[in-house]
Design a protein around this motif. Structure first.
Motif, short mmCIF file in Angstrom:
data_model
loop_
_atom_site.label_atom_id
_atom_site.label_comp_id
_atom_site.label_asym_id
_atom_site.label_seq_id
_atom_site.Cartn_x
_atom_site.Cartn_y
_atom_site.Cartn_z
N GLY A 171 0.83 -1.21 0.00
CA GLY A 171 0.00 0.00 0.00
C GLY A 171 0.85 1.24 0.00
N GLU A 172 1.90 1.23 0.82
CA GLU A 172 2.79 2.40 0.90
C GLU A 172 3.49 2.64 -0.45
N GLU A 173 3.92 1.54 -1.06
CA GLU A 173 4.59 1.66 -2.38
C GLU A 173 3.65 2.25 -3.43
N LEU A 174 2.38 1.85 -3.36
CA LEU A 174 1.40 2.37 -4.32
C LEU A 174 1.28 3.89 -4.18
N LEU A 175 1.23 4.35 -2.94
CA LEU A 175 1.13 5.81 -2.71
C LEU A 175 2.39 6.50 -3.21
N GLU A 176 3.56 5.93 -2.87
CA GLU A 176 4.83 6.55 -3.28
C GLU A 176 4.91 6.68 -4.79
N ARG A 177 4.40 5.68 -5.46
CA ARG A 177 4.54 5.65 -6.92
C ARG A 177 3.56 6.57 -7.63
N TYR A 178 2.32 6.66 -7.11
CA TYR A 178 1.29 7.34 -7.90
C TYR A 178 0.65 8.56 -7.22
N ALA A 179 0.94 8.81 -5.93
CA ALA A 179 0.14 9.85 -5.25
C ALA A 179 1.01 10.97 -4.69
N ARG A 180 0.40 12.16 -4.64
CA ARG A 180 1.03 13.29 -3.96
C ARG A 180 0.44 13.33 -2.55
N VAL A 181 1.27 13.07 -1.55
CA VAL A 181 0.74 12.99 -0.18
C VAL A 181 1.56 13.88 0.75
N SER A 182 1.01 14.12 1.94
CA SER A 182 1.76 14.85 2.98
C SER A 182 1.55 14.12 4.31
N MET A 183 2.29 14.56 5.32
CA MET A 183 2.13 13.94 6.64
C MET A 183 0.99 14.65 7.37
N PRO A 184 0.23 13.93 8.18
CA PRO A 184 -0.88 14.57 8.90
C PRO A 184 -0.38 15.48 10.03
#
Ligand code: SF4
Ligand code: SF4
Length: 343
Positions: A171-184
């Protein structure tokens, strides 16, 4: 934990659809109901659904599935078949994630079932906490309204963004690869906790007792008149079995071609409410009357599988209640009435 803005989430889903090798499936509206289906675009995804007609179980235990093919043309040849389409499934409520975990336990037991397990292993499960609750659902009573396990990613709508819990490296790899995320930050965490704490209060249907009393209640009510009284209206249609995320019974048949040389062995969904379910080779049917079939479903969910695996095999989705034409399948009504009988 991560935060993903809603506009970035749309981009994330569209990237999964266009760039990832796996097939992306999600919850879509169909008329006034919701179903799991392949997504062509993020616009189709509805994370505000209350419940889907069928659970994601259908991807891991398809309604009809070929298990092997045989060919007697020259030497006797048997080929096992396991058609696996790796999936990313977006939008699974906690009760359905828990149901998938229960099914994994069942399909790992005694003779591990590769057809089920490989499909599960090759798929990514993205859960979502409930925004809306079906009027038939009683997941809060079954302890399945939220979950801390069973997903690769879990989404919670906190207004302008999703709070994303990481459940696995995949799941983490999927986010790293395709998503722009930030820390809460603290504000995100507070909003997340407020949403989670508010979920249980959304349920209208409730058991009048703690669910762990259920096996003992059923043990005392095996001979209750309730079974025959309710079953008088039963149509033996099997809908309550077929929509259930924790029903896993199947039938196996050999389908031979007309030349009698080639054929395949298929399995199809079966259900204990169907008249032929307990019919055996001599024509004997050991649950011939409707009342015994009707009782069996409740006994199996609440007692027999608890004895075997340690869990109550009902996650409170309410699909059986909404799928029953004569309105006799609601577990809350049955179990609360039985509880009153043993008081
Ligand atoms: S028995 Fe009914 S409420 Fe329980 S999991 Fe199955 S369909 Fe859902
Ligand atoms: S859905 Fe209702 S009528 Fe149909 S088999 Fe189940 S209990 Fe009987």
């Amino acid at each position: 934990m991560r935060i993903i803005d809603k506009k970035d989430f749309i981009e994330f889903v569209n990237l999964l659809i266009t760039k990832d090798a796996r097939t992306v499936v999600g919850v879509k509206a169909k008329g006034d109901k919701f179903i799991y289906d392949e997504l062509a675009s993020a616009d189709e995804l509805r994370l505000d659904f209350d419940v889907t007609v069928l659970s994601p179980k259908k991807y891991f235990m398809p309604p009809t599935e070929t298990l092997l093919e045989y060919d007697l043309s020259s030497d006797f040849k048997v080929m096992s078949v396991n058609e696996v389409t790796p999936l990313i499934i977006i939008g699974i409520h906690p009760y359905d994630l828990i149901a998938l975990q229960q099914m994994e336990t069942v399909f790992r037991d005694t003779y591990p079932d590769a057809n089920h397990l490989l499909k599960l292993e090759r798929s990514i499960l993205i859960g979502t906490n409930m925004q809306n609750v079906s009027p038939h659902s009683f997941a809060a009573s079954m302890g399945t309204a939220t979950t801390r396990y069973g997903y690769d990613l879990m989404l919670t709508d906190i207004g302008d963004s999703y709070y994303v819990e990481l459940g696995s490296d995949r799941g983490e790899e999927l986010l790293e690869r395709y998503a722009r995320v930030s820390m809460p930050d603290e504000s995100h965490k507070k909003r997340f906790e407020a949403v989670i704490n508010g979920i249980v209060g959304k349920f209208q249907k409730k058991l009048n007792f703690p669910a762990d009393e259920l096996p003992a209640i059923l043990a005392k009510t095996y001979d209750s008149d309730l079974w025959a009284n309710k079953a008088e209206k039963c149509l033996s249609c099997g809908s309550c079995n077929l929509v259930c995320p924790t029903c896993y019974c199947f039938d196996v048949q050999d389908v031979t071609e007309l030349n009698l040389r080639k054929g395949e062995r298929i399995r199809t969904w079966d259900g204990c409410l169907l008249e032929d379910f307990a019919k055996v080779a001599t024509g004997e049917n050991f649950r011939e009357d409707r009342a015994s079939r009707y009782r069996h479903r409740f006994m199996r969910k609440g007692k027999f599988l608890h004895e075997r695996f340690g869990f109550i095999a009902c996650v409170g989705c309410g699909r059986c209640a909404s799928g029953c034409l004569p309105d006799i399948a609601d577990p809350v009504e049955v179990y609360n009435t039985l509880k009153e009988e043993v008081l």
